[in-house]
Design a protein around this motif. Structure first.
Motif, PDB file in Angstrom:
ATOM      1  N   LEU A  71      27.390  37.061  29.540  1.00 54.34           N
ATOM      2  CA  LEU A  71      26.689  37.991  30.238  1.00 54.34           C
ATOM      3  C   LEU A  71      25.434  38.356  29.454  1.00 54.34           C
ATOM      4  O   LEU A  71      24.296  38.667  29.884  1.00 54.34           O
ATOM      5  N   LYS A  72      25.656  38.601  28.139  1.00 54.21           N
ATOM      6  CA  LYS A  72      24.702  38.880  27.216  1.00 54.21           C
ATOM      7  C   LYS A  72      23.773  37.866  26.599  1.00 54.21           C
ATOM      8  O   LYS A  72      22.792  38.086  25.883  1.00 54.21           O
ATOM      9  N   SER A  73      23.992  36.443  27.192  1.00 54.93           N
ATOM     10  CA  SER A  73      23.232  35.519  26.900  1.00 54.93           C
ATOM     11  C   SER A  73      21.989  35.433  27.725  1.00 54.93           C
ATOM     12  O   SER A  73      22.151  36.022  28.685  1.00 54.93           O
ATOM     13  N   GLY A  74      21.103  34.436  27.398  1.00 51.67           N
ATOM     14  CA  GLY A  74      19.934  34.400  28.394  1.00 51.67           C
ATOM     15  C   GLY A  74      20.463  33.964  29.625  1.00 51.67           C
ATOM     16  O   GLY A  74      19.768  34.286  30.533  1.00 51.67           O
ATOM     17  N   GLY A  76      23.184  34.024  31.132  1.00 44.91           N
ATOM     18  CA  GLY A  76      24.260  35.064  31.601  1.00 44.91           C
ATOM     19  C   GLY A  76      23.384  36.278  32.199  1.00 44.91           C
ATOM     20  O   GLY A  76      23.655  36.678  33.055  1.00 44.91           O
ATOM     21  N   ARG A  77      22.311  36.720  31.351  1.00 43.61           N
ATOM     22  CA  ARG A  77      21.392  37.508  31.954  1.00 43.61           C
ATOM     23  C   ARG A  77      20.745  37.213  33.241  1.00 43.61           C
ATOM     24  O   ARG A  77      20.647  37.925  34.278  1.00 43.61           O
ATOM     25  N   ALA A  78      20.439  35.982  33.442  1.00 45.27           N
ATOM     26  CA  ALA A  78      19.764  35.334  34.701  1.00 45.27           C
ATOM     27  C   ALA A  78      20.722  35.323  35.531  1.00 45.27           C
ATOM     28  O   ALA A  78      20.502  35.739  36.902  1.00 45.27           O
ATOM     29  N   PHE A  79      21.876  34.875  35.426  1.00 44.53           N
ATOM     30  CA  PHE A  79      23.113  35.048  36.265  1.00 44.53           C
ATOM     31  C   PHE A  79      23.375  36.201  36.677  1.00 44.53           C
ATOM     32  O   PHE A  79      23.340  36.344  38.130  1.00 44.53           O
ATOM     33  N   ALA A  80      23.554  37.105  35.895  1.00 44.57           N
ATOM     34  CA  ALA A  80      23.727  38.355  36.482  1.00 44.57           C
ATOM     35  C   ALA A  80      22.644  39.305  37.345  1.00 44.57           C
ATOM     36  O   ALA A  80      22.719  39.956  38.610  1.00 44.57           O
ATOM     37  N   LYS A  81      21.493  39.072  36.930  1.00 48.55           N
ATOM     38  CA  LYS A  81      20.154  39.375  37.561  1.00 48.55           C
ATOM     39  C   LYS A  81      20.103  38.773  39.021  1.00 48.55           C
ATOM     40  O   LYS A  81      19.907  39.360  40.196  1.00 48.55           O
ATOM     41  N   LYS A  82      20.628  37.623  39.165  1.00 51.17           N
ATOM     42  CA  LYS A  82      20.717  37.033  40.448  1.00 51.17           C
ATOM     43  C   LYS A  82      21.517  37.358  41.531  1.00 51.17           C
ATOM     44  O   LYS A  82      21.576  37.538  42.631  1.00 51.17           O
ATOM     45  N   HIS A  83      22.953  37.399  40.799  1.00 57.60           N
ATOM     46  CA  HIS A  83      24.136  37.571  41.528  1.00 57.60           C
ATOM     47  C   HIS A  83      24.618  39.167  41.477  1.00 57.60           C
ATOM     48  O   HIS A  83      25.542  39.394  42.466  1.00 57.60           O
ATOM     49  N   PHE A  84      24.236  40.032  40.750  1.00 61.42           N
ATOM     50  CA  PHE A  84      24.866  41.310  40.655  1.00 61.42           C
ATOM     51  C   PHE A  84      23.547  42.302  40.825  1.00 61.42           C
ATOM     52  O   PHE A  84      23.571  43.397  40.968  1.00 61.42           O
TER      53      PHE A  84
END
Length: 84
Positions: A71-74, A76-84
């Motif tokens: 989640l702290k990777s590039g 992972g941040r995009a994933f979190a922004k989209k899904h969370f």
């Protein structure tokens, strides 16, 4: 299983700063959130107060740490922004 037997990966959102987020890992989510809000974590102190945006519970601490790292990777941040 008691709550302390789990490891949580969490994403905090600042209620005082737009778009300020923090990702971390802990065995005691309530105590960790309190520490962030008391200013006990230098990285998050200036954006207090914080609320838990997302928390995911893991039985395996190694899997939790790996997910936190992701989640702290590039991507992972995009994933979190989209899904969370």
């Amino acid at each position: 299983m008691p709550a302390s037997d789990f490891t949580y990966v969490y994403i905090l959102r600042s209620t005082s700063a737009k778009d300020a987020h923090y990702t971390g890992c802990t065995n005691d989510l309530d105590a960790r959130l309190q520490k962030h809000n008391e200013g006990g974590v230098p990285h998050t102190a200036k954006y207090r107060p914080w609320i838990v945006e997302t928390a995911i519970r893991f039985r395996d601490p190694a899997k939790a740490r790996a997910f936190e790292k992701y989640l702290k990777s590039g991507s992972g941040r995009a994933f979190a922004k989209k899904h969370f």
